[in-house]
Design a protein around this motif. Structure first.
Motif, PDB file in Angstrom:
ATOM      1  N   MET A   1     -23.502  36.459 105.728  1.00 48.08           N
ATOM      2  CA  MET A   1     -24.449  35.528 106.299  1.00 48.08           C
ATOM      3  C   MET A   1     -23.757  34.286 106.838  1.00 48.08           C
ATOM      4  SD  MET A   1     -26.300  34.207 102.821  1.00 48.08           S
ATOM      5  CE  MET A   1     -25.376  33.441 101.499  1.00 48.08           C
ATOM      6  N   SER A   2     -22.446  34.413 107.207  1.00 47.43           N
ATOM      7  CA  SER A   2     -21.704  33.268 107.700  1.00 47.43           C
ATOM      8  C   SER A   2     -20.342  33.742 108.163  1.00 47.43           C
ATOM      9  CB  SER A   2     -21.544  32.229 106.587  1.00 47.43           C
ATOM     10  OG  SER A   2     -20.767  32.773 105.539  1.00 47.43           O
TER      11      SER A   2
ATOM     12  N   LEU B   1     -27.486  35.739 109.732  1.00 47.14           N
ATOM     13  CA  LEU B   1     -28.736  35.931 108.999  1.00 47.14           C
ATOM     14  C   LEU B   1     -29.777  36.605 109.890  1.00 47.14           C
ATOM     15  CD1 LEU B   1     -28.951  32.451 107.238  1.00 47.14           C
ATOM     16  CD2 LEU B   1     -28.414  34.624 106.150  1.00 47.14           C
TER      17      LEU B   1
ATOM     18  N   TYR C   1     -29.153  27.333 100.839  1.00 47.97           N
ATOM     19  CA  TYR C   1     -28.228  28.062 101.712  1.00 47.97           C
ATOM     20  C   TYR C   1     -27.128  27.140 102.223  1.00 47.97           C
ATOM     21  CZ  TYR C   1     -26.558  30.330 106.004  1.00 47.97           C
ATOM     22  OH  TYR C   1     -25.774  30.853 106.995  1.00 47.97           O
TER      23      TYR C   1
ATOM     24  N   SER D   1     -24.653  26.588  99.566  1.00 47.79           N
ATOM     25  CA  SER D   1     -23.771  27.739  99.369  1.00 47.79           C
ATOM     26  C   SER D   1     -22.670  27.784 100.425  1.00 47.79           C
ATOM     27  CB  SER D   1     -24.574  29.046  99.380  1.00 47.79           C
ATOM     28  OG  SER D   1     -24.996  29.393 100.692  1.00 47.79           O
TER      29      SER D   1
ATOM     30  N   TYR E   1     -31.812  32.809  99.964  1.00 50.60           N
ATOM     31  CA  TYR E   1     -31.053  33.397 101.061  1.00 50.60           C
ATOM     32  C   TYR E   1     -30.020  34.396 100.572  1.00 50.60           C
ATOM     33  CZ  TYR E   1     -32.882  30.407 104.828  1.00 50.60           C
ATOM     34  OH  TYR E   1     -33.675  29.787 105.778  1.00 50.60           O
ATOM     35  N   TRP E   2     -29.592  34.287  99.319  1.00 50.16           N
ATOM     36  CA  TRP E   2     -28.661  35.286  98.794  1.00 50.16           C
ATOM     37  C   TRP E   2     -29.273  36.070  97.631  1.00 50.16           C
ATOM     38  CZ3 TRP E   2     -27.704  30.007  97.900  1.00 50.16           C
ATOM     39  CH2 TRP E   2     -27.619  29.588  96.578  1.00 50.16           C
TER      40      TRP E   2
END
Length: 446
Positions: A1-2, A9, A197, A200, A226-227
Motif C-alpha cells: 500500500m506504498s 491502495l 495509515y 504507519s 487500512y492494514w
C-alpha cells in the motif's frame, strides 16, 4: 500500500463522495467559478484575444475554454516530507474528472488526462527555493475537466503527509524506541483510519531509512483499518474509578479475565503515587504468578505477568516520589526524575518480597522485565530531552503533537499551472516565482 511494497491502495477503500465532489460541494468557490467560465467560453468557441506572456507564440489558436495545461502538486516543508494521501488524491481524480452534459449526466474524462504521481511513503525535499520544489503529482489535459478538484486533492495529501512526517521526526527523536499513536480523541472519528495509515507510513519510512523494525501501534481499531489491524490498550483512569479507586484490584481482575494476548500495562498515576502504585500492582500480580508457576500452570501464569506500567501524571501535578526543587519543569508531570524513580522502584521491588528459596532470580527477572510507557504532553522536543538524558523509557505514547500543524510542521500543498499547450507544443507559463519542476520518483499512472 506504498513505496514499501510497491502497491497502491484500492480506490474503493476511500469511499469517495464522488457525486458531490463533481458538483463542487467541497471545492473552493473560485475553482467552481473558473470551471463555469471555461465551460461558457468553450460553448462560445472563444479563442484567446488578449496579450499573452508567451511573446513569440501565437496564442490566438487557443480555445480558452478547452485549454490544456500541466499542473504540478507540491509542498514546501523544510527540509523534507514523507508523502501520504497520494492514492486517495488519484482516486478522486479518477472518479471525478469530467463534466456534466446537457442532459445532466456526468461524463468522466479521466482517460483523456496524462497523470504522474509518486507512491505514498516517498521522501521529497525542499531547500527553501520555490523554483526548486519537488512535485508529487502532475496532471496534463483539459483544465476544466479537473480544475474543480484542486481543493479536494490538495486536502487529501496535505494532512496525511503532515502526520507521516511528524511521526518520522518523532521516531528519530525517540532513538528507535516505539512510538504509540494516541491522537484519536483530538480529531473527528471519521478520519481515524486515514491518520492511522499516515502514522504507519511514517513508521515504514523510518524503518527503511534507518534499517529498524519498529511496529505500528494505534489506540483504536479504526486507526488500523487500512492494514486490517486492531487497536492496542489496557486500562484507563475510568477503569480504576469503576473499582472505587483501587488500581491493584482493577489490574488483578483485568489480568484474570481478559485475553492473555493483551499486554498487562498498569496505569499508575491515579493517586499521584506512581512508584507506590506500581509496586503494589506488581506484588499482587507476582503473588498469583508465582502460585501458578509453582503448580506448573505456566500458560495461566502468563496472565499475571506485568508487561509494563504507565505514568500519565498531569503537568500541574507533582508525584509523591519527587523531592521538590522549585523548578516546575523538573518537578511536575511525567519528568525524567519520575521515570528514574519508577525504574528504581520496579527493579528493586523484589527485595521487599518474602520470596521462597529458589525463586529469587525469577522474582528479580519479573521486576526487571516490566517496561515503562510514558504519556502526557510528549512531543519531539520533550522526547529528545528525555533521550539526551538516557531516561529509562521503553515506549512513548504520543497524542496531539503527531497531528500538529504549526509553522514548523506545516505541510500545506499547492497546485500550480506551470505549462500550457499551444497547438501541439508545450510552453512554460506560471505565476512569478514558480516554474515547472521535475521529480524522478514520479510514475506514469495513465
Amino acid at each position: 500500500m506504498s513505496i514499501f511494497n510497491n502497491k497502491r491502495l484500492p480506490e474503493e477503500l476511500f469511499l469517495i463522495d464522488a457525486e458531490r465532489i463533481r458538483q463542487g460541494w467541497y471545492s473552493d468557490k473560485y475553482f467552481c467559478n473558473n470551471v463555469e467560465l471555461l465551460e461558457k467560453l468553450a460553448a462560445e468557441k472563444y479563442h484567446f484575444q488578449g496579450e499573452s506572456d508567451l511573446k513569440d507564440i501565437d496564442c490566438s489558436v487557443i480555445c480558452t475554454g478547452n485549454i490544456e495545461v500541466e499542473m504540478q502538486f507540491f509542498t514546501r516543508r523544510r527540509p523534507f516530507s514523507v508523502v501520504a494521501g497520494v492514492d486517495e488524491a488519484l482516486a478522486i481524480l479518477k472518479q471525478c474528472a469530467g463534466y456534466y452534459a446537457e442532459n445532466g449526466q456526468f461524463v468522466n474524462t479521466y482517460n483523456e488526462l496524462e497523470v504522474e504521481a509518486v507512491q505514498d511513503g516517498t521522501f521529497v525535499t525542499y531547500d527553501g527555493d520555490p523554483k526548486q520544489v519537488v512535485p508529487v503529482i502532475k496532471v496534463r489535459g483539459n483544465h476544466r475537466y479537473f480544475a474543480k478538484l484542486e481543493t479536494v486533492m490538495l486536502g487529501a495529501i496535505a494532512e496525511p503527509t503532515r502526520i507521516a512526517t511528524n511521526v518520522f521526526n518523532t521516531l528519530v527523536a525517540a532513538r528507535n524506541k516505539e512510538v504509540l499513536f494516541f491522537p484519536a480523541r483530538f480529531t473527528p472519528y471519521k478520519i481515524q483510519a486515514l491518520h492511522g495509515y499516515a502514522y504507519s507510513l511514517g513508521i515504514d519510512a523510518y524503518n527503511k531509512k534507518y534499517g529498524k523494525k519498529n511496529g505500528a501501534f494505534v489506540s483504536t481499531d479504526s486507526g488500523a483499518a487500512y492494514w486490517s489491524g486492531s487497536g492496542v490498550g489496557t486500562i484507563s483512569h475510568s477503569t480504576i474509578a469503576c473499582f472505587c479507586g483501587d488500581t491493584v484490584e482493577a489490574m488483578y481482575q483485568f489480568s484474570r479475565l481478559l485475553n492473555p494476548a493483551i499486554n498487562r500495562i498498569a496505569l499508575i498515576d491515579f493517586h499521584n503515587d506512581c512508584v507506590g502504585e506500581a509496586k503494589k500492582v506488581m506484588k499482587r500480580l507476582w503473588d498469583k504468578y508465582l502460585e501458578l508457576y509453582q503448580k506448573g500452570n505456566l500458560e495461566e501464569a502468563r496472565q499475571y505477568k506485568l508487561f509494563g506500567v504507565r505514568p500519565d501524571t498531569s503537568a500541574n501535578m507533582r508525584d509523591k516520589s519527587i523531592v521538590p526543587t522549585g523548578n516546575k519543569l523538573l518537578d511536575m508531570g511525567v519528568s525524567p526524575k519520575l521515570v528514574w524513580n519508577i525504574r528504581e522502584g520496579l527493579d528493586n521491588a523484589y527485595l521487599e518480597w518474602n520470596v521462597p528459596a529458589g525463586y529469587l532470580e525469577l522474582a528479580k527477572e519479573y521486576c526487571k522485565d516490566v517496561k515503562i510507557f510514558v504519556t502526557g504532553g510528549f512531543n519531539v522536543k520533550k522526547i529528545r530531552e528525555f533521550e539526551e538524558q538516557d531516561v529509562p523509557v521503553d515506549f512513548y505514547g504520543v497524542g496531539s503533537s503527531l497531528i500538529e500543524n504549526s509553522p514548523e510542521t506545516n505541510n500545506d500543498f499547492t497546485a500550480d499551472i506551470v505549462r500550457i499547450k499551444v497547438g501541439n507544443d508545450w510552453h512554460n507559463l506560471a505565476k512569478i516565482g514558480r516554474c515547472a519542476c521535475t521529480n524522478p520518483e514520479l510514475e506514469l499512472i495513465r
